[in-house]
Design an enzyme around this catalytic site. Structure first.
Site, PDB file in Angstrom:
ATOM      1  N   ASN A   1       0.852  -1.199   0.000  1.00  0.00           N
ATOM      2  CA  ASN A   1       0.000   0.000   0.000  1.00  0.00           C
ATOM      3  C   ASN A   1       0.884   1.244   0.000  1.00  0.00           C
ATOM      4  O   ASN A   1       2.105   1.140  -0.050  1.00  0.00           O
ATOM      5  CB  ASN A   1      -0.960  -0.021   1.188  1.00  0.00           C
TER       6      ASN A   1
ATOM      7  N   LYS B   1       8.138 -17.706 -10.185  1.00  0.00           N
ATOM      8  CA  LYS B   1       7.402 -16.585 -10.773  1.00  0.00           C
ATOM      9  C   LYS B   1       6.148 -17.078 -11.515  1.00  0.00           C
ATOM     10  O   LYS B   1       6.240 -17.991 -12.334  1.00  0.00           O
ATOM     11  CB  LYS B   1       8.331 -15.840 -11.741  1.00  0.00           C
TER      12      LYS B   1
ATOM     13  N   ASP C   1      -4.168  -9.660  13.193  1.00  0.00           N
ATOM     14  CA  ASP C   1      -4.355  -8.251  13.519  1.00  0.00           C
ATOM     15  C   ASP C   1      -3.384  -7.891  14.651  1.00  0.00           C
ATOM     16  O   ASP C   1      -3.545  -8.342  15.788  1.00  0.00           O
ATOM     17  CB  ASP C   1      -5.799  -7.991  13.942  1.00  0.00           C
TER      18      ASP C   1
ATOM     19  N   LYS D   1     -11.107  -3.951  18.069  1.00  0.00           N
ATOM     20  CA  LYS D   1      -9.696  -4.279  18.322  1.00  0.00           C
ATOM     21  C   LYS D   1      -9.337  -4.173  19.790  1.00  0.00           C
ATOM     22  O   LYS D   1      -8.268  -4.617  20.200  1.00  0.00           O
ATOM     23  CB  LYS D   1      -8.793  -3.382  17.467  1.00  0.00           C
TER      24      LYS D   1
END
Ligand code: PMT
Length: 433
Positions: A232, A310, A327, A364
């Site tokens: 990201n 690959k 998490d 959480k």
């Protein structure tokens, strides 16, 4: 008004702490009627201890006298890109680089358009293009000009590049119309400047001495095959700034970071990892800690079965099975006796900021969440500025736009308040033995 900003606004006179540290605002005054308020703005900025240097555009001169700005700033007013005297004494590049913050007030539709387009036809636009310092702009214009799609597109572009805006406000306009477009009042601009700068280099020095902190930062990379990965846009700037701020406050910090292009912060134990599972392992090894701040953008999923070699094209669509990652924030918050006293997470959202942050706080089991809007036009990923909703079980505070360093310092101050003089993780570990 944010409490910390209010505190920092108390007049400190010319020998103010900020001025002793030589902190400077470069104020660019462009040609709007609100320019008549800028001598008052300069006076108030100087009351906070900041040095102020003014640049005036040709149109700005129609609304405020250079002499008035020179008198209140006790400095020369710069207005001519081509003046040899000024260029030999103070090149336009140096002018902008010597400031800690460039403030444009009033910022007309014209200067915003020039800045968005990268035009550099006069001193003001040239130094705005040349500066490597944060820019805070206080727009002021007629309501129709403000609402025009061209102006709104320019604002979106500038926000994405990290320009911070204060105002405009709604109200009666000099042209007789009513609506959005009045420049924010000088005290509001000063609050925004104070919030942006005030904690940048300060923070609670020494207040966390004897405590241990764990910070996660950056993205994680999840391998698809030996060549490719899913990642990201996190740069690690926010997480690294938090690690530095906690260390400055005296905490012994372990920074667990995904792959970033930043240097390891000096004096901070930095552990480099790639995947979410590696990050979790490194965090567990770093316990016990008094406070954990999870600023990393951890991939929620990884390839269920990463290929050993690959992956080749077959001419057909490729389906990938994804498995959920552990998490880390949730694991730390539910670590039983090893749970840090304070567990803090972020929420990276593109809508319903506070509602989603509240859900994450509950799901959480952490103590605080800093919710930031990471939509493409906010420039939060990779930028130097962040704006968060600070969410706890007790309520929500809207923090103003802050440099990532200032946000980190503000968070460190809150951590120091919350941990108070309680025993450190190390002393609790000793007493359990
Ligand atoms: O790195 P920068 O370019 O400076 O940008 C900063 C930032 C936008 C990355 C940062 O401010 C931020 O928002 N970090 C959290 C990003 C994120 O993963 O948010 P989330 O809403 O998906 O996750 C919520 C919280 O759970 C976060 O504290 C995250 O670290 C944590 N998490 C998420 C998934 C997972 N598997 N483990 C986690 O610990």
């Amino acid at each position: 008004m944010p409490k910390t900003a209010a505190k920092s606004l108390a007049p400190r006179g010319r020998a103010g702490a900020d001025r002793e540290r030589g902190r400077r605002v470069l104020l660019v005054v462009t040609g709007g009627i609100a320019a008549y308020k800028t001598p008052e703005l300069v006076r108030r900025l100087r009351e906070t201890g900041l040095a102020v240097r003014c640049v005036l555009t040709r149109a700005g001169r129609e609304f405020v006298a250079p002499l008035a700005l020179a008198a209140v700033s006790e400095d020369k007013v710069y207005d001519d890109l081509f003046s040899l005297t000024i260029e030999s004494e103070m090149g336009h590049i140096r002018l902008s680089r010597e400031a800690d913050l460039v403030v444009v007030a009033p910022a007309t539709a014209d200067i915003l358009a020039k800045l968005a387009a990268g035009l550099a036809g006069d001193l003001a636009s040239t130094l705005l293009l040349a500066t490597d310092k944060p820019v805070l702009a206080a727009p002021a214009m007629n309501v129709r000009m403000w609402e025009h799609p061209a102006t709104q597109a320019n604002l979106a572009t500038l926000r994405q590049r990290g320009v911070v805006f204060v105002g405009p406000e709604e109200g009666d306009m000099a042209c007789g119309e009513w609506g959005m477009g009045r420049m924010a009042e000088p005290e509001t601009i000063v609050e925004a400047v104070a919030a942006f700068l005030a904690l940048k280099t300060t923070g609670p020095v020494g207040a966390l001495a004897g405590t241990r902190a764990l910070v996660t930062s950056g993205p994680t990379w999840e391998a698809l095959d030996p060549v490719r990965y899913v990642a990201n846009r996190s740069s690690g700037k926010q997480g690294h700034a938090i690690a530095r701020a906690l260390a400055r406050a005296g905490a012994r910090v372990t920074l667990v970071t995904g792959p970033v292009a930043l240097a390891d912060p000096p004096g901070i134990a930095t552990v480099h990892v790639e995947s979410a599972r590696e990050m979790l392992e490194a965090c567990e090894r770093a316990l016990p800690a008094d406070v954990a701040v999870c600023a990393a953008a951890v991939a929620d999923w990884r390839a269920a079965n990463p290929a050993r070699s690959k992956i080749k094209k077959t001419g057909r669509p490729l389906s990938l099975a994804l498995a959920e990652n552990p998490d880390i924030l949730g694991t730390l918050a539910r670590a039983g006796a090893r749970r840090p006293r304070l567990v803090i997470g972020f929420a990276a959202e593109t809508g319903d900021l506070v509602a989603n942050a509240r859900k994450k706080l509950a799901a959480k089991g952490c103590d605080w969440i800093l919710a930031n809007d990471v939509s493409a036009d906010t420039g939060v990923f990779g930028g130097d500025v962040n704006t968060v909703e600070f969410v706890t079980r007790a309520g929500t505070e809207s923090w103003p736009a802050l440099s990532k360093d200032a946000l980190a310092a503000r968070l460190a101050a809150r951590v120091a308040d919350a941990l108070g003089s309680g025993r450190s993780a190390k002393s609790r570990k000793r007493s359990r033995r």
